[in-house]
Design a protein around this motif. Structure first.
Motif, PDB file in Angstrom:
ATOM      1  N   PHE A   1       7.941  -7.450  -2.819  1.00  0.00           N
ATOM      2  CA  PHE A   1       8.320  -6.552  -2.302  1.00  0.00           C
ATOM      3  C   PHE A   1       7.326  -5.125  -2.447  1.00  0.00           C
ATOM      4  CE2 PHE A   1       9.308  -6.987  -6.960  1.00  0.00           C
ATOM      5  CZ  PHE A   1       9.212  -5.774  -7.431  1.00  0.00           C
ATOM      6  N   ALA A   2       7.929  -3.828  -2.041  1.00  0.00           N
ATOM      7  CA  ALA A   2       7.163  -2.623  -1.758  1.00  0.00           C
ATOM      8  C   ALA A   2       7.972  -1.731  -2.930  1.00  0.00           C
ATOM      9  CB  ALA A   2       7.053  -2.152  -0.754  1.00  0.00           C
ATOM     10  N   CYS A   3       7.128  -0.779  -3.620  1.00  0.00           N
ATOM     11  CA  CYS A   3       7.765   0.248  -4.316  1.00  0.00           C
ATOM     12  C   CYS A   3       6.771   1.450  -4.092  1.00  0.00           C
ATOM     13  CB  CYS A   3       7.874  -0.176  -5.687  1.00  0.00           C
ATOM     14  SG  CYS A   3       8.882   1.351  -6.683  1.00  0.00           S
ATOM     15  N   GLY A   4       6.973   2.227  -3.404  1.00  0.00           N
ATOM     16  CA  GLY A   4       5.965   3.550  -2.976  1.00  0.00           C
ATOM     17  C   GLY A   4       4.795   2.794  -2.486  1.00  0.00           C
ATOM     18  N   ALA A   5       3.666   3.114  -2.720  1.00  0.00           N
ATOM     19  CA  ALA A   5       2.554   2.670  -2.032  1.00  0.00           C
ATOM     20  C   ALA A   5       2.055   1.350  -2.457  1.00  0.00           C
ATOM     21  CB  ALA A   5       1.438   3.688  -2.092  1.00  0.00           C
ATOM     22  N   TYR A   6       2.841   0.701  -3.590  1.00  0.00           N
ATOM     23  CA  TYR A   6       2.294  -0.461  -4.274  1.00  0.00           C
ATOM     24  C   TYR A   6       2.938  -2.002  -3.620  1.00  0.00           C
ATOM     25  CZ  TYR A   6       1.112   3.030  -7.580  1.00  0.00           C
ATOM     26  OH  TYR A   6       0.440   4.073  -8.305  1.00  0.00           O
ATOM     27  N   GLU A   7       2.376  -2.820  -3.458  1.00  0.00           N
ATOM     28  CA  GLU A   7       2.836  -4.371  -3.057  1.00  0.00           C
ATOM     29  C   GLU A   7       2.840  -5.173  -4.396  1.00  0.00           C
ATOM     30  OE1 GLU A   7       0.250  -5.443  -0.170  1.00  0.00           O
ATOM     31  OE2 GLU A   7       0.525  -3.656   1.173  1.00  0.00           O
ATOM     32  N   ILE A   8       4.143  -5.578  -4.592  1.00  0.00           N
ATOM     33  CA  ILE A   8       4.467  -6.545  -5.878  1.00  0.00           C
ATOM     34  C   ILE A   8       4.609  -7.726  -5.542  1.00  0.00           C
ATOM     35  CG2 ILE A   8       5.652  -6.638  -8.112  1.00  0.00           C
ATOM     36  CD1 ILE A   8       5.757  -3.314  -6.287  1.00  0.00           C
ATOM     37  N   ASP A   9       3.958  -8.632  -5.739  1.00  0.00           N
ATOM     38  CA  ASP A   9       4.088 -10.011  -5.515  1.00  0.00           C
ATOM     39  C   ASP A   9       4.338 -10.847  -6.600  1.00  0.00           C
ATOM     40  OD1 ASP A   9       4.040 -12.821  -4.848  1.00  0.00           O
ATOM     41  OD2 ASP A   9       2.028 -12.694  -3.710  1.00  0.00           O
ATOM     42  N   PRO A  10       5.704 -11.043  -7.298  1.00  0.00           N
ATOM     43  CA  PRO A  10       6.050 -11.845  -8.429  1.00  0.00           C
ATOM     44  C   PRO A  10       5.385 -13.154  -8.585  1.00  0.00           C
ATOM     45  CG  PRO A  10       7.691 -10.470  -7.438  1.00  0.00           C
ATOM     46  CD  PRO A  10       6.850 -10.567  -6.678  1.00  0.00           C
ATOM     47  N   ALA A  11       5.380 -13.863  -7.550  1.00  0.00           N
ATOM     48  CA  ALA A  11       5.244 -15.507  -7.401  1.00  0.00           C
ATOM     49  C   ALA A  11       3.755 -15.520  -7.863  1.00  0.00           C
ATOM     50  CB  ALA A  11       5.137 -16.033  -6.040  1.00  0.00           C
ATOM     51  N   ALA A  12       2.910 -14.322  -7.248  1.00  0.00           N
ATOM     52  CA  ALA A  12       1.433 -14.622  -7.662  1.00  0.00           C
ATOM     53  C   ALA A  12       1.138 -13.489  -8.610  1.00  0.00           C
ATOM     54  CB  ALA A  12       0.428 -14.019  -6.451  1.00  0.00           C
ATOM     55  N   GLU A  13       2.099 -13.219  -9.411  1.00  0.00           N
ATOM     56  CA  GLU A  13       1.788 -12.038 -10.460  1.00  0.00           C
ATOM     57  C   GLU A  13       0.968 -10.992 -10.121  1.00  0.00           C
ATOM     58  OE1 GLU A  13       1.185 -14.328 -14.290  1.00  0.00           O
ATOM     59  OE2 GLU A  13       3.263 -15.077 -14.300  1.00  0.00           O
ATOM     60  N   ALA A  14       0.906 -10.338  -9.183  1.00  0.00           N
ATOM     61  CA  ALA A  14       0.072  -9.435  -8.685  1.00  0.00           C
ATOM     62  C   ALA A  14       0.597  -8.238  -8.131  1.00  0.00           C
ATOM     63  CB  ALA A  14      -0.821 -10.136  -7.407  1.00  0.00           C
ATOM     64  N   ILE A  15      -0.057  -6.948  -8.532  1.00  0.00           N
ATOM     65  CA  ILE A  15       0.240  -5.744  -7.900  1.00  0.00           C
ATOM     66  C   ILE A  15      -0.707  -5.186  -7.258  1.00  0.00           C
ATOM     67  CG2 ILE A  15       1.189  -3.415  -8.655  1.00  0.00           C
ATOM     68  CD1 ILE A  15       2.520  -4.608 -10.992  1.00  0.00           C
ATOM     69  N   ARG A  16      -0.629  -4.730  -6.191  1.00  0.00           N
ATOM     70  CA  ARG A  16      -1.779  -4.185  -5.202  1.00  0.00           C
ATOM     71  C   ARG A  16      -1.393  -2.661  -4.655  1.00  0.00           C
ATOM     72  NH1 ARG A  16      -0.763  -9.409  -3.661  1.00  0.00           N
ATOM     73  NH2 ARG A  16      -2.725 -10.900  -3.894  1.00  0.00           N
ATOM     74  N   LEU A  17      -2.588  -2.092  -4.794  1.00  0.00           N
ATOM     75  CA  LEU A  17      -2.536  -0.821  -4.335  1.00  0.00           C
ATOM     76  C   LEU A  17      -3.839  -0.600  -3.355  1.00  0.00           C
ATOM     77  CD1 LEU A  17      -1.682   2.273  -4.602  1.00  0.00           C
ATOM     78  CD2 LEU A  17      -3.247   2.608  -6.368  1.00  0.00           C
ATOM     79  N   GLY A  18      -3.293  -0.142  -2.069  1.00  0.00           N
ATOM     80  CA  GLY A  18      -4.029  -0.029  -1.005  1.00  0.00           C
ATOM     81  C   GLY A  18      -4.816  -1.428  -0.697  1.00  0.00           C
ATOM     82  N   GLY A  19      -4.155  -2.429  -0.910  1.00  0.00           N
ATOM     83  CA  GLY A  19      -4.642  -3.870  -0.655  1.00  0.00           C
ATOM     84  C   GLY A  19      -5.260  -4.491  -1.534  1.00  0.00           C
ATOM     85  N   HIS A  20      -5.730  -3.649  -2.611  1.00  0.00           N
ATOM     86  CA  HIS A  20      -6.570  -4.285  -3.588  1.00  0.00           C
ATOM     87  C   HIS A  20      -5.585  -4.547  -5.093  1.00  0.00           C
ATOM     88  CE1 HIS A  20      -9.952  -3.192  -1.461  1.00  0.00           C
ATOM     89  NE2 HIS A  20      -9.711  -1.946  -1.324  1.00  0.00           N
TER      90      HIS A  20
END
Length: 238
Positions: free
Chosen positions: A131-150
């Motif tokens: 899911f997304a929050c602001g400019a952030y992409e959050i992927d709980p399954a991968a335990e990853a938070i991305r900003l600008g694709g990184h």
């Protein structure tokens, strides 16, 4: 969702009911504290309580204390109040309120806060979709938070803390709730553990208005991740 509102002022009561009805909820109004307690004692099942602080015969604060003593902490409760003194708001939070909103009532804010509290009671899916929050992409399954694709590199507890905030934008978290949710224990007020982790995620994730979010904090009241419109944020705040 089935919501109960304690509000003795008829105009305010109708406004709350109208706002929540338009948002797709059922809202039952109680004009006195003892009336609401009688309904709760009879087993009336609500998903959320909205409590005005000052009502006839039994204050919203007294109702809140009864709810926590008799029904536990699973039922979300938000205080609606004209009181703005920090010590009074702290009293409400310490009594067990999950959030508060200062009057006058604003439609968008009320709906956002209600939805944030209702989400708290929904079980998290075994595999949660990104899911997304602001400019952030959050992927709980991968335990990853991305900003600008990184992907942003976070320590395990930093990630858990950030995930909790991103899942609940607009919700006020007390220090005790954050520590119990992430560390499964209360962290003494003298400890800097929570503050250090919050400072780290603020820095690492660059939680700033230009990325659509703002992390507001008050040592006494708690912490809230707010969504903001980056395009309308003054340059002085960025």
């Amino acid at each position: 969702m089935n919501i109960a509102s304690l509000e003795d002022e008829s105009v305010q009561a109708r406004l709350i009911q109208q706002i929540l009805s338009e948002a797709g909820h059922q809202c039952t109004i109680y004009s006195a504290g003892r009336e609401m307690l009688a309904a709760l004692s009879r087993g009336n099942d609500y998903d959320l309580l909205l409590l005005d602080w000052e009502v006839p015969d039994l204050s919203g604060l007294d109702v809140l204390r009864w709810v926590r003593a008799n029904l536990g902490h699973a039922l979300p409760v938000m205080m609606l109040t004209s009181r703005t003194l920090e010590e009074e708001l702290v009293t409400g939070l310490q009594a067990g309120a999950d959030d508060y909103m200062i009057k006058p009532i604003r439609k968008g804010e009320l709906v956002a806060r209600v939805h944030a509290l209702l989400r708290r009671n929904k079980p998290v899916p075994a595999v949660e979709a990104p899911f997304a929050c602001g400019a952030y992409e959050i992927d709980p399954a991968a335990e990853a938070i991305r900003l600008g694709g990184h992907k942003v590199e976070l320590a395990p507890k930093e990630y858990e803390l950030a995930l909790l905030l991103f899942r609940n934008p607009g919700r006020l978290f007390s220090r005790d709730v954050l520590s119990n949710s992430v560390w499964n224990r209360e962290i003494p007020a003298t400890s800097r553990t929570l503050d250090t982790h919050l400072s780290n995620i603020r820095r690492k994730l660059q939680l700033r208005p230009e990325h659509g979010v703002r992390l507001n904090s008050s040592y006494a009241l708690g912490y809230r991740l707010e969504l903001v419109d980056a395009d309308s944020t003054p340059a002085s705040e960025q």
